[in-house]
Design a protein around this motif. Structure first.
Motif, short mmCIF file in Angstrom:
data_model
loop_
_atom_site.label_atom_id
_atom_site.label_comp_id
_atom_site.label_asym_id
_atom_site.label_seq_id
_atom_site.Cartn_x
_atom_site.Cartn_y
_atom_site.Cartn_z
N ALA A 1 0.84 -1.22 -0.12
CA ALA A 1 -0.16 0.19 0.10
C ALA A 1 0.87 1.09 0.06
CB ALA A 1 -0.98 0.07 1.35
N GLN A 2 2.09 1.08 0.65
CA GLN A 2 2.72 2.44 0.61
C GLN A 2 3.47 2.91 -0.54
OE1 GLN A 2 5.06 2.67 4.32
NE2 GLN A 2 6.61 4.00 3.48
N ASN A 3 3.76 1.75 -1.48
CA ASN A 3 4.19 2.02 -2.81
C ASN A 3 2.99 2.65 -3.68
OD1 ASN A 3 4.57 0.18 -5.78
ND2 ASN A 3 6.03 1.65 -5.21
N ALA A 4 1.81 2.12 -3.38
CA ALA A 4 0.67 2.81 -4.09
C ALA A 4 0.42 4.09 -3.52
CB ALA A 4 -0.64 1.69 -3.64
N LEU A 5 0.47 4.35 -2.39
CA LEU A 5 0.19 5.84 -1.93
C LEU A 5 1.51 6.57 -2.71
CD1 LEU A 5 -0.47 5.18 1.60
CD2 LEU A 5 -2.26 5.89 0.00
N TRP A 6 2.69 6.33 -2.86
CA TRP A 6 3.63 7.14 -3.31
C TRP A 6 3.46 7.21 -4.87
CZ3 TRP A 6 7.07 6.03 -7.30
CH2 TRP A 6 8.36 7.10 -7.42
N LEU A 7 2.99 6.20 -5.56
CA LEU A 7 2.77 6.30 -7.08
C LEU A 7 1.88 7.42 -7.09
CD1 LEU A 7 3.01 2.48 -8.13
CD2 LEU A 7 4.35 4.21 -8.79
N THR A 8 0.52 7.31 -6.40
CA THR A 8 -0.66 8.31 -6.20
C THR A 8 -0.16 9.66 -6.14
OG1 THR A 8 -2.10 6.37 -5.47
CG2 THR A 8 -2.68 8.43 -5.43
N ALA A 9 0.72 9.78 -5.06
CA ALA A 9 1.32 11.25 -4.76
C ALA A 9 1.94 11.91 -6.07
CB ALA A 9 2.07 11.30 -3.33
N GLN A 10 2.84 10.97 -6.50
CA GLN A 10 3.69 11.45 -7.65
C GLN A 10 2.96 11.80 -8.94
OE1 GLN A 10 7.03 11.91 -7.53
NE2 GLN A 10 6.71 11.47 -5.27
N VAL A 11 1.61 11.19 -8.95
CA VAL A 11 1.08 11.26 -10.45
C VAL A 11 0.08 12.35 -10.09
CG1 VAL A 11 -0.84 10.28 -11.78
CG2 VAL A 11 1.08 8.92 -11.16
N GLY B 1 -5.48 -0.88 -1.84
CA GLY B 1 -5.69 -2.06 -1.36
C GLY B 1 -4.38 -2.90 -1.10
N SER B 2 -4.34 -3.67 -0.07
CA SER B 2 -3.08 -4.42 0.30
C SER B 2 -3.39 -5.89 0.64
CB SER B 2 -2.24 -3.66 1.50
OG SER B 2 -1.02 -4.16 1.75
N PHE B 3 -2.41 -6.75 0.40
CA PHE B 3 -2.51 -8.11 1.05
C PHE B 3 -1.53 -8.23 2.40
CE2 PHE B 3 -3.49 -8.82 -3.60
CZ PHE B 3 -4.86 -9.35 -3.38
N SER B 4 -0.75 -7.10 2.70
CA SER B 4 0.21 -7.25 3.75
C SER B 4 -0.34 -7.55 5.17
CB SER B 4 0.98 -5.77 3.78
OG SER B 4 1.65 -5.66 2.80
N LYS B 5 -1.55 -6.94 5.40
CA LYS B 5 -2.24 -7.22 6.81
C LYS B 5 -2.79 -8.42 6.87
CE LYS B 5 -1.06 -2.90 8.06
NZ LYS B 5 -0.24 -2.58 6.74
N SER B 6 -3.21 -9.05 5.73
CA SER B 6 -3.86 -10.18 5.90
C SER B 6 -3.03 -11.71 5.60
CB SER B 6 -5.04 -10.17 4.73
OG SER B 6 -4.69 -9.71 3.50
N ARG C 1 4.93 -7.43 0.46
CA ARG C 1 4.95 -6.32 -0.39
C ARG C 1 4.05 -6.55 -1.59
NH1 ARG C 1 4.75 -3.92 3.33
NH2 ARG C 1 4.78 -1.96 1.92
N LEU C 2 2.81 -6.77 -1.37
CA LEU C 2 1.92 -6.62 -2.50
C LEU C 2 0.80 -6.04 -2.13
CD1 LEU C 2 1.59 -10.37 -4.45
CD2 LEU C 2 2.79 -8.11 -5.29
N GLY C 3 0.47 -4.91 -3.02
CA GLY C 3 -0.75 -4.28 -2.82
C GLY C 3 -1.45 -4.00 -4.22
N TYR C 4 -2.23 -2.92 -4.31
CA TYR C 4 -2.76 -2.63 -5.77
C TYR C 4 -3.70 -1.30 -5.62
CZ TYR C 4 -6.77 -5.00 -3.24
OH TYR C 4 -7.81 -5.36 -2.30
N LEU C 5 -3.71 -0.84 -6.69
CA LEU C 5 -4.37 0.36 -7.01
C LEU C 5 -5.42 0.07 -7.86
CD1 LEU C 5 -1.47 3.30 -7.79
CD2 LEU C 5 -3.40 3.31 -6.03
#
Length: 489
Positions: free
Chosen positions: A200-210, A326-331, A337-341
């Protein structure tokens, strides 16, 4: 283990005979910790050939090191670092080659100094780890994950294992997310609207950059996920912290001119507040009035074991205004380190291009392993197992909190894996957390979650995903005792 001959180089600046220089090179490697006890050295013939010198010179150097107990000879097996060789000091490191660069001037942008705290790597050695986001090995399905990994590494999946997808993802994983994961949140999306990320953190970073520039304004919850604040600070956008209440982010408090709204409506981080349906509708209306984009971080929706979660904000969006994280990290486990946008094609297209320029895509064999684990039903079984365990731990934690007279500041309506707590006024929970470590207790102080750390001192978080139920009561007693001591002072 054999030490590769390629790691041996004679320092052209060293003095003395060739034999002495070889001795210095090997002894230095042992004393620095590069060469360890029991490791095998290259044969005299191989080292001589590599260095371009006489074999007798290497043999004499080895003989001298044998006499000094740096090396040991084992029959016809060769030379090894002696078990009696000097141990390198704990602080031994690769010696500095010198650095004359003025890095204060050379560095154009800084990424250190954020508010994200460093969690102890040895958290599992603590008896009472009320630490958030770590995996409990007793809850993970090791056997079936191993079988899925073996299947993903098999010959039939050779293409998925070895292919450079460039900017694409494993179609099996994307299909599962589209057909099974997202519908549980009421979301319908095409594969072209989904991007797999490194959590999810990588997803948030990508979103912020875009989405963000230095001129744009981002509204964030206060308190909020501290790593998100670091990401947005690094993007150099303008930030508007908005204080949350018992129902999460209040739409009316979002300032005019906001371009992007970051929110955790289903399970506010860290207070665990759940945004009611009326407020979700009001938030969408406010975003429409501002012509703003909403970034919904749905980081813990799988942990809804008390009652079904509310529909995702994205599921209520009829304008393509919401980007879903979303993220699979917590579950599954955080190291995956797998999430999704999930978002409109125009946005995903740009995020995909940015990801490709940084890391291409998450490793194919990791994506395929996860796809098998999800599609074969192991993931659902694990979620059910975790739900039962977390429900029990939450009950024990709430009973312990009540018996010790501690104050709850927020807890998830549908479940979750942590409870947001309030200490007595004037108590610095950062110092309390440090004091508790000596008693084997880990808690998370609240200050890093706030834009202004001063009012955050009385708050702290107790997570129960990584602590056995049998230890919770005693751990909470120690927390209560530490808070009482802090109050007296």
């Amino acid at each position: 283990m054999a030490i590769p001959v390629e790691t041996f180089f004679l320092d052209p600046a060293s003095l003395g005979t060739l034999q002495a220089r070889i001795q210095q090179m090997i002894a230095g490697g042992i004393l620095s910790g590069r060469f360890r006890r029991g490791e095998k050295l290259p044969s005299t013939r191989k080292l001589a050939s590599h260095l371009g010198i006489s074999r007798i010179t290497v043999t004499l150097a080895y003989t001298e090191l044998l006499a000094n107990d740096y090396l040991a000879a084992k029959g016809r097996s060769g030379y090894f670092v002696s078990e009696n060789a000097p141990e390198p000091p704990p602080s031994a490191a690769v010696p500095s080659r010198g650095d004359t660069v003025d890095w204060t001037r050379a560095i154009g942008q800084r990424f250190t100094g954020g508010s994200t705290p460093v969690k102890p790597q040895d958290w599992a050695s603590f008896r009472y780890p009320f630490i958030y986001g770590q995996a409990d090995p007793t809850l993970f399905d090791h056997a079936n994950w191993r079988l899925c990994a073996l299947q993903a590494l098999g010959a039939r999946d050779f293409t998925a294992l070895t292919t450079d997808y460039y900017d694409q993802d494993d179609p099996k994983l994307v299909e599962f997310i589209a057909r099974h994961t997202l519908p549980r949140r009421g979301i319908v999306a095409r594969p072209s609207e989904i991007l797999v990320t490194l959590g999810a953190q990588n997803a948030l970073w990508l979103t912020a950059q875009v989405l963000l520039t230095q001129r744009r304004l981002a509204a964030i919850e206060d308190p909020c996920y501290h790593a998100l604040r670091d990401i947005l600070t690094q993007s150099r956008c303008r930030l508007a912290p908005v204080a949350v209440d018992a129902d999460g982010l209040p739409p009316d408090a979002i300032p005019d001119g906001t371009d992007v709204i970051f929110t955790t409506p289903s399970h506010q981080c860290p207070t665990s507040a759940t945004m009611p349906m009326a407020r979700r509708t009001a938030l969408l209306d406010r975003a429409r009035d501002l012509d703003a984009i909403i970034v919904e971080d749905d980081y813990e929706f799988e942990m809804s074991y008390l009652s079904p979660p509310s529909p995702a904000l994205k599921s209520l969006d009829g304008e393509g205004r919401v980007i879903y994280v979303g993220s699979f990290s917590k579950s599954l486990f955080p190291g995956l380190r797998l999430g999704y946008l999930v978002g409109s094609e125009a946005f995903i297209r740009e995020a995909r291009a940015l990801r490709a320029s940084v890391l291409r895509h998450p490793p194919g064999h990791i994506q395929r392993t996860a796809a098998y684990f999800l599609s074969l039903g192991h993931y659902d079984a694990q979620i059910r197992r975790m739900a039962r365990t977390l429900a029990e731990r939450r009950r024990v934690l709430e009973d312990a909190i009540q018996s010790q007279g501690l104050t709850i500041a927020g807890r998830g309506t549908f479940g979750g894996s942590s409870i947001w707590m309030r200490a007595p006024d004037g108590v610095d929970t950062g110092q309390v957390a440090l004091d508790l470590r000596g008693a084997g207790v880990l808690i998370e102080p609240g200050a890093p979650f706030f834009a202004d750390p001063v009012p955050a001192a009385p708050f702290y978080r107790l997570a129960y995903s990584s602590i056995p139920a049998a230890r919770i009561g005693e751990g909470v007693r120690l927390v209560a005792k530490a808070l009482q001591n802090a109050t007296r002072h």
